[in-house]
Design a protein around this motif. Sequence first.
Motif, PDB file in Angstrom:
ATOM      1  N   HIS A  91      10.657  22.390 -11.361  1.00  0.00           N
ATOM      2  CA  HIS A  91      11.828  22.055 -10.547  1.00  0.00           C
ATOM      3  C   HIS A  91      11.883  20.561 -10.227  1.00  0.00           C
ATOM      4  N   LEU A  92      10.758  19.978  -9.809  1.00  0.00           N
ATOM      5  CA  LEU A  92      10.682  18.548  -9.493  1.00  0.00           C
ATOM      6  C   LEU A  92       9.580  17.935 -10.338  1.00  0.00           C
ATOM      7  N   THR A  93       9.961  17.029 -11.238  1.00  0.00           N
ATOM      8  CA  THR A  93       8.994  16.470 -12.183  1.00  0.00           C
ATOM      9  C   THR A  93       8.880  14.955 -12.017  1.00  0.00           C
ATOM     10  N   SER A  94       7.855  14.415 -12.630  1.00  0.00           N
ATOM     11  CA  SER A  94       7.640  12.963 -12.585  1.00  0.00           C
ATOM     12  C   SER A  94       8.683  12.217 -13.398  1.00  0.00           C
ATOM     13  N   LEU A  95       9.468  12.941 -14.201  1.00  0.00           N
ATOM     14  CA  LEU A  95      10.502  12.319 -15.023  1.00  0.00           C
ATOM     15  C   LEU A  95      11.888  12.489 -14.419  1.00  0.00           C
ATOM     16  N   ASP A  96      11.942  12.982 -13.184  1.00  0.00           N
ATOM     17  CA  ASP A  96      13.238  13.134 -12.521  1.00  0.00           C
ATOM     18  C   ASP A  96      13.932  11.775 -12.413  1.00  0.00           C
ATOM     19  N   GLN A  97      15.213  11.713 -12.784  1.00  0.00           N
ATOM     20  CA  GLN A  97      15.929  10.440 -12.842  1.00  0.00           C
ATOM     21  C   GLN A  97      15.979   9.744 -11.482  1.00  0.00           C
ATOM     22  N   ASP A  98      16.198  10.497 -10.420  1.00  0.00           N
ATOM     23  CA  ASP A  98      16.259   9.884  -9.084  1.00  0.00           C
ATOM     24  C   ASP A  98      14.905   9.306  -8.683  1.00  0.00           C
ATOM     25  N   LEU A  99      13.833  10.019  -9.042  1.00  0.00           N
ATOM     26  CA  LEU A  99      12.498   9.511  -8.716  1.00  0.00           C
ATOM     27  C   LEU A  99      12.158   8.281  -9.549  1.00  0.00           C
ATOM     28  N   LEU A 100      12.587   8.276 -10.815  1.00  0.00           N
ATOM     29  CA  LEU A 100      12.370   7.090 -11.642  1.00  0.00           C
ATOM     30  C   LEU A 100      13.118   5.892 -11.077  1.00  0.00           C
ATOM     31  N   MET A 101      14.347   6.131 -10.586  1.00  0.00           N
ATOM     32  CA  MET A 101      15.116   5.048  -9.975  1.00  0.00           C
ATOM     33  C   MET A 101      14.407   4.547  -8.718  1.00  0.00           C
ATOM     34  N   LEU A 102      13.916   5.477  -7.898  1.00  0.00           N
ATOM     35  CA  LEU A 102      13.195   5.092  -6.683  1.00  0.00           C
ATOM     36  C   LEU A 102      11.946   4.291  -7.030  1.00  0.00           C
ATOM     37  N   LYS A 103      11.249   4.729  -8.083  1.00  0.00           N
ATOM     38  CA  LYS A 103      10.030   4.041  -8.507  1.00  0.00           C
ATOM     39  C   LYS A 103      10.336   2.615  -8.960  1.00  0.00           C
ATOM     40  N   ALA A 104      11.397   2.459  -9.773  1.00  0.00           N
ATOM     41  CA  ALA A 104      11.725   1.134 -10.309  1.00  0.00           C
ATOM     42  C   ALA A 104      12.281   0.205  -9.238  1.00  0.00           C
ATOM     43  N   THR A 105      13.174   0.716  -8.388  1.00  0.00           N
ATOM     44  CA  THR A 105      13.770  -0.156  -7.366  1.00  0.00           C
ATOM     45  C   THR A 105      12.737  -0.569  -6.323  1.00  0.00           C
ATOM     46  N   SER A 106      11.802   0.321  -5.998  1.00  0.00           N
ATOM     47  CA  SER A 106      10.762  -0.068  -5.027  1.00  0.00           C
ATOM     48  C   SER A 106       9.858  -1.145  -5.625  1.00  0.00           C
ATOM     49  N   MET A 107       9.564  -1.012  -6.927  1.00  0.00           N
ATOM     50  CA  MET A 107       8.737  -2.020  -7.591  1.00  0.00           C
ATOM     51  C   MET A 107       9.470  -3.355  -7.667  1.00  0.00           C
ATOM     52  N   ALA A 108      10.771  -3.304  -8.023  1.00  0.00           N
ATOM     53  CA  ALA A 108      11.556  -4.539  -8.102  1.00  0.00           C
ATOM     54  C   ALA A 108      11.669  -5.202  -6.743  1.00  0.00           C
ATOM     55  N   THR A 109      11.830  -4.388  -5.695  1.00  0.00           N
ATOM     56  CA  THR A 109      11.935  -4.936  -4.337  1.00  0.00           C
ATOM     57  C   THR A 109      10.655  -5.648  -3.937  1.00  0.00           C
ATOM     58  N   GLY A 125       0.820  -1.206   0.000  1.00  0.00           N
ATOM     59  CA  GLY A 125       0.000   0.000   0.000  1.00  0.00           C
ATOM     60  C   GLY A 125       0.853   1.255   0.000  1.00  0.00           C
ATOM     61  N   GLN A 126       1.926   1.231   0.804  1.00  0.00           N
ATOM     62  CA  GLN A 126       2.818   2.386   0.843  1.00  0.00           C
ATOM     63  C   GLN A 126       3.548   2.567  -0.492  1.00  0.00           C
ATOM     64  N   GLN A 127       3.915   1.443  -1.109  1.00  0.00           N
ATOM     65  CA  GLN A 127       4.611   1.538  -2.387  1.00  0.00           C
ATOM     66  C   GLN A 127       3.682   2.091  -3.464  1.00  0.00           C
ATOM     67  N   ARG A 128       2.419   1.701  -3.443  1.00  0.00           N
ATOM     68  CA  ARG A 128       1.457   2.244  -4.397  1.00  0.00           C
ATOM     69  C   ARG A 128       1.262   3.743  -4.192  1.00  0.00           C
ATOM     70  N   ASP A 129       1.207   4.146  -2.921  1.00  0.00           N
ATOM     71  CA  ASP A 129       1.065   5.576  -2.636  1.00  0.00           C
ATOM     72  C   ASP A 129       2.276   6.348  -3.146  1.00  0.00           C
ATOM     73  N   LEU A 130       3.474   5.747  -2.983  1.00  0.00           N
ATOM     74  CA  LEU A 130       4.700   6.398  -3.451  1.00  0.00           C
ATOM     75  C   LEU A 130       4.662   6.599  -4.966  1.00  0.00           C
ATOM     76  N   ILE A 131       4.294   5.534  -5.693  1.00  0.00           N
ATOM     77  CA  ILE A 131       4.244   5.623  -7.149  1.00  0.00           C
ATOM     78  C   ILE A 131       3.187   6.631  -7.592  1.00  0.00           C
ATOM     79  N   ARG A 132       2.051   6.628  -6.894  1.00  0.00           N
ATOM     80  CA  ARG A 132       0.983   7.563  -7.250  1.00  0.00           C
ATOM     81  C   ARG A 132       1.440   9.001  -7.039  1.00  0.00           C
ATOM     82  N   SER A 133       2.198   9.227  -5.962  1.00  0.00           N
ATOM     83  CA  SER A 133       2.691  10.576  -5.680  1.00  0.00           C
ATOM     84  C   SER A 133       3.674  11.035  -6.745  1.00  0.00           C
ATOM     85  N   ILE A 134       4.539  10.104  -7.186  1.00  0.00           N
ATOM     86  CA  ILE A 134       5.515  10.457  -8.223  1.00  0.00           C
ATOM     87  C   ILE A 134       4.810  10.756  -9.539  1.00  0.00           C
TER      88      ILE A 134
END
Length: 708
Positions: A203-221, A186-195
Amino acid sequence: MAARLTRKGRDHMENIYGYLMKYTNLVTGWQYRFFVLNNDAGLLEYFVNEQSRHLKPRGTLQLAGAVISPSDEDSHTFTVNAASGEQYKLRATDAKERQHWVSRLQICTQHHTEAIGKNNPPLKSRSFSLASQGSANSPGVQRRPSQNAVSFFNVGHHRLPTGKRVPIMQPDHLVDVREMMSQAEGQQRDLIRSIECLPVSGHLTSLDQDLLMLKATSMATMNCLNDCFHILQLQHASQQKGSLPAGTTISWLEPKISLANHFKNGAAQNFPAEINKPASVREEQVIAEPCQLTREPEEINPDEELEDICDDKEDDLGAVEEQRSVILHLLSQLKLGMDLTRVVLPTFILEKRSLLEMYADFMSHPDLFIAITNGTTPEERMIRFVEYYLTSFHEGRKGAIAKKPYNPIIGETFHCSWRMPKSDVATEAGSNLPAQSPSEQVTLSKDVEGQAELDYYTVKFVAEQVSHHPPVSGFYAECVERKMCVNAHVWTKSKFLGMSIGVTMVGEGILSLLEHGEEYTFSLPCAYARSILTVPWVELGGKVNINCAKTGYSASINFHTKPFYGGKLHRVTGEVKQNMTNTVVCRVQGEWNSVLEFTYSNGETKYVDLTKLSVTRKRVRPLEKQGPFESRRLWQHVTESLRDGDIDKATEHKRALEERQRNEERLRAETETPWCTKYFLKEGDGWVYHKPLWKTVSGAQTQQMDTN
């Protein structure tokens, strides 16, 4: 007999049935049996024949937790490995029929495996990729025209047939883990939805590389945790010896995007229609079937080859950085241990050369190669071979960044040669040996005639992709003047290991020193691409052996992977010994891409700095003189596009080549036409060059004896 479908309604998966051959044992062998895939119950059943279908099945496999594996031995065979340990080895009538069965079995297996862990109420299901389950074009995964993606994969809450419920009691700790994972999901879904709710600019976009990495690694985890949890549930279920509980809900999910469809900054790439493709791409698709071309071996004249001026070092991180989102998207869909042989990887991670050319680059120190036969004793020759072997890997890698060479297309070839001044070939301990021994004055063939006055040696190289499934390459190199050659075949098996990719080099090579009547067999280490999320780099690992049966000398070499804590990179150790006396005559240590230290039995020590070794450039024919299936000409449009930084165009050219190969393979399967190799012949489990030097030398010596 082709597999048949039964449609039981719009909200049901289609059952399939038909005849397959089943392997029983060595005595009985293969037998025809009538198989039925029951998607509702998650069962694979078989009967003696179709007429006995109303009777009790001769055998039944629970597909939950099973592994469906197409065989590498041919295009018809596959295995079904149940979680209970039972295995069915099956054979379809052709490749198309196998793909049909494998696709349906894998999809059914996936969902019933997930269903075991989703006892009422089920956890929120995660989607899965059909890319690893089979081709989207196979009959088993084609959609009915009346269905869209959601209606096809969202079957709703269809319950399994009611019957006696067999409760699968879960221990308290599994229940607790399930609660925690439910919260984490549930927390991971909320994180992805927020991104994803962030703006696409600012300044901070949904295509930010660090956020994309966070999105992918959380999903893989979460995917990995779910896999581990399912394994625990399967293990507990098998201990309880229960079946799927009645009332279990199976949620058919919309699939993830196929790995073949790459993403750039989260947006799908729309490739132009056929009519808008570059002319070169359309030409690639209409090249004739390779077996319709001449498959007669071509004698390459080294005088037509020119010194190579290409220097495509892979030190540029630009494309990798720009396409980071594609890597993250790819990683989110791979599973630990997944075979990457059939996974279409994004184009920007490719080196600008074929794997066949990479094998040639391992010969970039021909002076060390030729010097092996100059050793005056068996001990010295074995040590010289080990020295050459350990210095070959450094130049085989192009640059510091780990990228993947092109997967060779079946029938693809690569030719090159090296010219080595005789004065540059070391004799050292064998300095009393003339540059060309008297025995070499024998005319071996027309190729050698008139070359006695030349002041250089020529090393010729040829490689060919002899098999597509499994991917096997054969390569051969020879120096006629020194009467030495090497023949090898390599099957590359790649696996996804989490944050790295492992490649096992299955096969064997044989170095023949005909002047001494010696053969040296050797193997190759495994290769790993590490840190694929940041700056990827190459590491070698594993133990390899070199043996000479005639002399009794052998070498054992260990390529050490870096431990998690501490330790050095690229470390290698080894020893050369005399097997009869078990005496170590030389020890080696150091780094395979830096400095090697050789310590001999007499106490002397020799250092080899690989970074200072001179590299001899290979000689290659110009593109206009190369055949249509020679590596550089075959991949020229992909290479040019990569050099220009046009990833989309490179992907189009690469896709055209791969699609042509698939069409040709399908045609050969349908017409039962075997593939015709050009330079290598199958002998036992290996592949041997059609005209090896040992046959030429043997024939020349026999002819000389007859003349005398």
